[in-house]
Design a protein around this motif. Structure first.
Motif, PDB file in Angstrom:
ATOM      1  N   THR A  70     -72.220 -79.505 -68.835  1.00 40.39           N
ATOM      2  CA  THR A  70     -72.058 -78.059 -68.979  1.00 40.39           C
ATOM      3  C   THR A  70     -71.202 -77.768 -70.202  1.00 40.39           C
ATOM      4  O   THR A  70     -70.095 -78.262 -70.328  1.00 40.39           O
ATOM      5  CB  THR A  70     -71.372 -77.463 -67.736  1.00 40.39           C
ATOM      6  OG1 THR A  70     -72.061 -77.902 -66.571  1.00 40.39           O
ATOM      7  CG2 THR A  70     -71.359 -75.947 -67.787  1.00 40.39           C
ATOM      8  N   SER A  71     -71.740 -76.933 -71.112  1.00 39.98           N
ATOM      9  CA  SER A  71     -70.953 -76.544 -72.293  1.00 39.98           C
ATOM     10  C   SER A  71     -70.588 -75.066 -72.261  1.00 39.98           C
ATOM     11  O   SER A  71     -69.687 -74.639 -72.973  1.00 39.98           O
ATOM     12  CB  SER A  71     -71.695 -76.892 -73.589  1.00 39.98           C
ATOM     13  OG  SER A  71     -72.917 -76.201 -73.672  1.00 39.98           O
ATOM     14  N   GLN A  72     -71.251 -74.294 -71.421  1.00 42.57           N
ATOM     15  CA  GLN A  72     -70.951 -72.867 -71.274  1.00 42.57           C
ATOM     16  C   GLN A  72     -71.449 -72.432 -69.908  1.00 42.57           C
ATOM     17  O   GLN A  72     -72.528 -72.826 -69.486  1.00 42.57           O
ATOM     18  CB  GLN A  72     -71.643 -72.075 -72.392  1.00 42.57           C
ATOM     19  CG  GLN A  72     -71.478 -70.564 -72.318  1.00 42.57           C
ATOM     20  CD  GLN A  72     -72.545 -69.889 -71.459  1.00 42.57           C
ATOM     21  OE1 GLN A  72     -73.681 -70.334 -71.380  1.00 42.57           O
ATOM     22  NE2 GLN A  72     -72.169 -68.838 -70.779  1.00 42.57           N
ATOM     23  N   THR A 116     -84.851 -72.463 -71.041  1.00 41.86           N
ATOM     24  CA  THR A 116     -85.236 -72.978 -72.351  1.00 41.86           C
ATOM     25  C   THR A 116     -84.664 -74.372 -72.523  1.00 41.86           C
ATOM     26  O   THR A 116     -83.489 -74.589 -72.236  1.00 41.86           O
ATOM     27  CB  THR A 116     -84.668 -72.083 -73.479  1.00 41.86           C
ATOM     28  OG1 THR A 116     -85.091 -70.748 -73.256  1.00 41.86           O
ATOM     29  CG2 THR A 116     -85.146 -72.539 -74.832  1.00 41.86           C
ATOM     30  N   ARG A 117     -85.489 -75.289 -72.992  1.00 49.21           N
ATOM     31  CA  ARG A 117     -84.993 -76.632 -73.282  1.00 49.21           C
ATOM     32  C   ARG A 117     -85.223 -76.940 -74.744  1.00 49.21           C
ATOM     33  O   ARG A 117     -86.334 -76.841 -75.250  1.00 49.21           O
ATOM     34  CB  ARG A 117     -85.690 -77.669 -72.425  1.00 49.21           C
ATOM     35  CG  ARG A 117     -85.231 -79.052 -72.863  1.00 49.21           C
ATOM     36  CD  ARG A 117     -85.400 -80.116 -71.885  1.00 49.21           C
ATOM     37  NE  ARG A 117     -85.013 -81.353 -72.569  1.00 49.21           N
ATOM     38  CZ  ARG A 117     -84.681 -82.438 -71.979  1.00 49.21           C
ATOM     39  NH1 ARG A 117     -84.674 -82.485 -70.675  1.00 49.21           N
ATOM     40  NH2 ARG A 117     -84.352 -83.500 -72.651  1.00 49.21           N
ATOM     41  N   LEU A 166     -79.779 -78.899 -76.432  1.00 48.39           N
ATOM     42  CA  LEU A 166     -79.208 -77.905 -75.520  1.00 48.39           C
ATOM     43  C   LEU A 166     -80.281 -77.369 -74.583  1.00 48.39           C
ATOM     44  O   LEU A 166     -81.432 -77.205 -74.970  1.00 48.39           O
ATOM     45  CB  LEU A 166     -78.601 -76.726 -76.292  1.00 48.39           C
ATOM     46  CG  LEU A 166     -77.427 -77.031 -77.206  1.00 48.39           C
ATOM     47  CD1 LEU A 166     -77.041 -75.784 -77.995  1.00 48.39           C
ATOM     48  CD2 LEU A 166     -76.241 -77.543 -76.403  1.00 48.39           C
ATOM     49  N   THR A 167     -79.867 -77.089 -73.355  1.00 52.31           N
ATOM     50  CA  THR A 167     -80.764 -76.511 -72.357  1.00 52.31           C
ATOM     51  C   THR A 167     -80.074 -75.310 -71.722  1.00 52.31           C
ATOM     52  O   THR A 167     -78.895 -75.371 -71.398  1.00 52.31           O
ATOM     53  CB  THR A 167     -81.103 -77.554 -71.268  1.00 52.31           C
ATOM     54  OG1 THR A 167     -81.774 -78.648 -71.889  1.00 52.31           O
ATOM     55  CG2 THR A 167     -81.997 -76.970 -70.199  1.00 52.31           C
ATOM     56  N   VAL A 168     -80.817 -74.221 -71.534  1.00 51.47           N
ATOM     57  CA  VAL A 168     -80.285 -73.005 -70.923  1.00 51.47           C
ATOM     58  C   VAL A 168     -80.913 -72.848 -69.539  1.00 51.47           C
ATOM     59  O   VAL A 168     -82.128 -72.997 -69.380  1.00 51.47           O
ATOM     60  CB  VAL A 168     -80.579 -71.764 -71.787  1.00 51.47           C
ATOM     61  CG1 VAL A 168     -80.076 -70.499 -71.110  1.00 51.47           C
ATOM     62  CG2 VAL A 168     -79.963 -71.927 -73.173  1.00 51.47           C
ATOM     63  N   CYS A 169     -80.058 -72.563 -68.558  1.00 50.94           N
ATOM     64  CA  CYS A 169     -80.496 -72.390 -67.167  1.00 50.94           C
ATOM     65  C   CYS A 169     -79.979 -71.068 -66.612  1.00 50.94           C
ATOM     66  O   CYS A 169     -79.020 -70.501 -67.139  1.00 50.94           O
ATOM     67  CB  CYS A 169     -79.931 -73.495 -66.283  1.00 50.94           C
ATOM     68  SG  CYS A 169     -80.609 -75.094 -66.584  1.00 50.94           S
ATOM     69  N   GLU A 170     -80.593 -70.637 -65.516  1.00 48.71           N
ATOM     70  CA  GLU A 170     -80.126 -69.479 -64.748  1.00 48.71           C
ATOM     71  C   GLU A 170     -80.066 -69.879 -63.286  1.00 48.71           C
ATOM     72  O   GLU A 170     -80.797 -70.761 -62.841  1.00 48.71           O
ATOM     73  CB  GLU A 170     -81.090 -68.303 -64.883  1.00 48.71           C
ATOM     74  CG  GLU A 170     -81.044 -67.612 -66.204  1.00 48.71           C
ATOM     75  CD  GLU A 170     -81.941 -66.380 -66.216  1.00 48.71           C
ATOM     76  OE1 GLU A 170     -81.438 -65.324 -66.615  1.00 48.71           O
ATOM     77  OE2 GLU A 170     -83.118 -66.493 -65.816  1.00 48.71           O
ATOM     78  N   THR A 229     -75.328 -73.115 -70.385  1.00 49.84           N
ATOM     79  CA  THR A 229     -75.898 -73.976 -71.413  1.00 49.84           C
ATOM     80  C   THR A 229     -75.404 -75.384 -71.150  1.00 49.84           C
ATOM     81  O   THR A 229     -74.213 -75.599 -70.893  1.00 49.84           O
ATOM     82  CB  THR A 229     -75.432 -73.530 -72.819  1.00 49.84           C
ATOM     83  OG1 THR A 229     -75.825 -72.164 -73.009  1.00 49.84           O
ATOM     84  CG2 THR A 229     -76.038 -74.394 -73.897  1.00 49.84           C
TER      85      THR A 229
END
Length: 127
Positions: free
Chosen positions: A72-74, A96-97, A101-105, A121
Motif C-alpha cells: 500500500t502506497s496510498q 486500474t493496473r 502501480l495498481t488502483v483499487c476501490e 494505490t
C-alpha cells in the motif's frame, strides 16, 4: 485464490475472514465485537481502514505474478456512517493496473447500508 480463510497478519488476528478472492476482486467478512469499538461505542475507524486495506490487498494479489508483492502506497477512507456490533462485508475490486502501480476501490456494508468507501494505490514490489 477462492474460498474462505484468514488473510494472515493483523487482519486475521482481529477476526477478518476472506470469503472470496479471484479475478481482481475480493470479499471479506467481519464480525464487529465490543473490542472493536471506540469510546463513542461505534466501530473504530482504524479497524475499518485495516479491513479495506486488507480486502484491496487480497484483490491485487489475485492478479500478481510470481515474485510480485503489493504494498500500500496510498489509502483514502471515506467514513459514511458509524458501524456497530454485528456482521459487515467489505468488497474490493481493481480499477486500474499499471506496470508498477495498481488502483483499487472497496466498499463496506452493514445491514444493507454503506459504512465506508475507500480508494488505494498499491506499488508492485519485486520479492
Amino acid at each position: 485464490m477462492s474460498g474462505r480463510g484468514g488473510p494472515g497478519g493483523f487482519a486475521e488476528r482481529i477476526g477478518a475472514q476472506v470469503e472470496d478472492a479471484d479475478d481482481g476482486g475480493a470479499r471479506i467478512a467481519f464480525e464487529v465485537g465490543e473490542e472493536h469499538l471506540n469510546p463513542a461505542g461505534t466501530l473504530h475507524g482504524g479497524v475499518l481502514a485495516t479491513l479495506v486495506d486488507t480486502a484491496m490487498g487480497q484483490a491485487v494479489r489475485t492478479t500478481t505474478g510470481e515474485g510480485e508483492v503489493p504494498a500500500t502506497s496510498q489509502l483514502t477512507v471515506t467514513y459514511l456512517r458509524p458501524g456497530k456490533p454485528g456482521a459487515l462485508t467489505v468488497t474490493a475490486r481493481l480499477r486500474t493496473r499499471g506496470a508498477h502501480l495498481t488502483v483499487c476501490e472497496a466498499d463496506v456494508e452493514q445491514d444493507g447500508e454503506a459504512l465506508a468507501h475507500a480508494v488505494a494505490t498499491f506499488a508492485l514490489l519485486e520479492r
